[in-house]
Design an enzyme around this catalytic site. Structure first.
Site, PDB file in Angstrom:
ATOM      1  N   ARG A 106       6.691  -8.003   2.026  1.00  0.00           N
ATOM      2  CA  ARG A 106       7.520  -7.498   3.127  1.00  0.00           C
ATOM      3  C   ARG A 106       8.204  -8.647   3.859  1.00  0.00           C
ATOM      4  O   ARG A 106       9.384  -8.574   4.200  1.00  0.00           O
ATOM      5  CB  ARG A 106       6.674  -6.678   4.105  1.00  0.00           C
ATOM      6  CG  ARG A 106       7.494  -6.065   5.239  1.00  0.00           C
ATOM      7  CD  ARG A 106       6.607  -5.329   6.212  1.00  0.00           C
ATOM      8  NE  ARG A 106       5.988  -4.165   5.580  1.00  0.00           N
ATOM      9  CZ  ARG A 106       4.971  -3.493   6.115  1.00  0.00           C
ATOM     10  NH1 ARG A 106       4.442  -3.896   7.254  1.00  0.00           N
ATOM     11  NH2 ARG A 106       4.464  -2.441   5.490  1.00  0.00           N
TER      12      ARG A 106
ATOM     13  N   LYS B 167       0.832  -1.206   0.000  1.00  0.00           N
ATOM     14  CA  LYS B 167       0.000   0.000   0.000  1.00  0.00           C
ATOM     15  C   LYS B 167       0.871   1.263   0.000  1.00  0.00           C
ATOM     16  O   LYS B 167       0.633   2.191  -0.770  1.00  0.00           O
ATOM     17  CB  LYS B 167      -0.945  -0.016   1.215  1.00  0.00           C
ATOM     18  CG  LYS B 167      -1.950  -1.164   1.203  1.00  0.00           C
ATOM     19  CD  LYS B 167      -2.945  -1.064   2.329  1.00  0.00           C
ATOM     20  CE  LYS B 167      -2.344  -1.280   3.694  1.00  0.00           C
ATOM     21  NZ  LYS B 167      -1.800  -2.646   3.892  1.00  0.00           N
ATOM     22  N   THR B 168       1.869   1.279   0.861  1.00  0.00           N
ATOM     23  CA  THR B 168       2.774   2.433   0.917  1.00  0.00           C
ATOM     24  C   THR B 168       3.576   2.559  -0.379  1.00  0.00           C
ATOM     25  O   THR B 168       3.770   3.671  -0.898  1.00  0.00           O
ATOM     26  CB  THR B 168       3.732   2.309   2.121  1.00  0.00           C
ATOM     27  OG1 THR B 168       2.963   2.190   3.321  1.00  0.00           O
ATOM     28  CG2 THR B 168       4.644   3.519   2.228  1.00  0.00           C
TER      29      THR B 168
END
Length: 350
Positions: free
Chosen positions: A230, A77-78
């Site tokens: 991640r 998202k980031t």
């Protein structure tokens, strides 16, 4: 960070996806992030739709509509917010919901935005009610109203803002107020990645980090990465350390497997904390149903840690199911621990 979370970190019991990154990890994570839509792996439909929206708004010379990105932590998202700013050739200002405590904090941020700039608010569902309501006219008509003085001398001053794009990210869409959700023009939900897409990300990250890795090793890391880029990058960095200390020129399947086992990541991608949650439900609560609050209390953990970090993957992977009475372990969870499956009562589950 709470004292409980700090103590848990010191004991090494937090799930891999929730562990706070060191300064080195944060810098590396930024360098591993894709810079352009062409480099973004996975979510093809989202990428294609974004390309069209960006191209159209650039042709009209208008700011992009407000965008809401939702999904579990670590899915990009980031990264997408920064990519949007890069593709639009604008500046991005990043903050988070808990960081904006008062409306005055938001005024300072909004008045410094130039035309077309991106304001990225992570964990937007955690904005306070006062700040949230202050944001409505800013999103809708690019105006803010603030009150000066008090009592009979109070005056409302309307301040015009330069048109900007708000990109909000949330792990809990259901906690967003309907008026705030309704002011977003574009909605994207990011889901867990496939093994093949994660393997591509691992190969790309390995190239950036200068790590030689074969296809089988990349696939094995991808299978144990909980469907999350991640986590995949974090595992790759730990395996890189293992290979470096061992003096190995390349990360092979055997090296990756041994490293992952030493890290406590099993073949299903579950770490120690995941297994604790499942074993608790299976053994202490006889497979459920049990509420998430009871699970968190039994493990001496915070509810948000279990609900936001552990549960989404266990639900998606089929180890848990959520019912109106609580969480229930599935047949797959029993089989994972070599236990005999006993069919749970389904009364009141629907």
């Amino acid at each position: 960070m709470t004292e409980k979370t700090r103590q848990t970190l010191l004991k090494g019991n937090l799930p891999l996806a929730d562990t706070k990154e060191s300064e080195e990890d944060m810098v590396l994570n930024l360098s591993l992030r894709p810079k352009k839509l062409a480099e973004f792996v996975g979510h093809k439909e989202i990428v294609e739709n974004l390309k069209i929206s960006i191209q159209a708004t650039k042709q009209r010379k208008e700011p992009l509509e407000h965008i809401l990105l939702s999904g579990p932590p670590g899915l990009g998202k980031t990264s997408l917010a920064h990519i949007i700013a890069h593709e639009m050739s604008t500046k991005i200002t990043a903050t988070s919901g808990p960081a904006i405590e008062r409306a005055g904090d938001l005024i300072g941020i909004l008045t410094n935005l130039e035309k077309g700039d991106i304001l990225f608010i992570d964990e937007i569902h955690r904005l306070s009610k006062v700040v949230e309501e202050f944001l409505y006219p800013a999103m809708e008509s690019f105006q803010i109203d603030f009150v000066i003085d008090k009592g009979p001398y109070a005056k409302t001053i309307k301040f015009n803002l330069k048109p900007f794009t708000l990109v909000g990210a949330t792990t809990r869409t259901g906690l967003l107020a309907a008026p705030l959700r309704g002011r977003f023009g574009i909605f994207y939900n990011l889901d867990f990645y496939s093994t093949d897409d994660l393997a591509k990300i691992i190969k790309h990250s390995a190239k950036i980090l200068g790590v030689a890795i074969d296809d089988e090793a990349a696939l094995e890391i991808a299978r144990r990465s909980r469907g999350t880029p991640r986590v995949a990058n974090r595992l790759l960095r730990r395996i890189r350390d293992y290979a470096q200390v061992a003096g190995l020129a390349q990360v092979t399947l055997s090296v990756a497997t041994k490293s992952l086992e030493d890290l406590g990541i099993d073949k299903a991608g579950l770490d120690e904390f995941d297994r604790k949650v499942l074993k608790l439900i299976l053994e202490t609560y006889s497979g459920g149903p049990v509420g998430v609050e009871s699970v968190a209390a039994s493990l001496n953990e915070e509810v948000d840690t279990v609900a936001d970090t552990v549960e989404p993957y266990l639900l998606k992977a089929g180890y848990l199911k959520r019912t109106s009475r609580g969480r229930v372990a599935t047949k797959q969870a029993y089989e994972h621990f070599g236990k005999k499956y006993e069919k749970q009562e389904e009364l009141f589950e629907k």
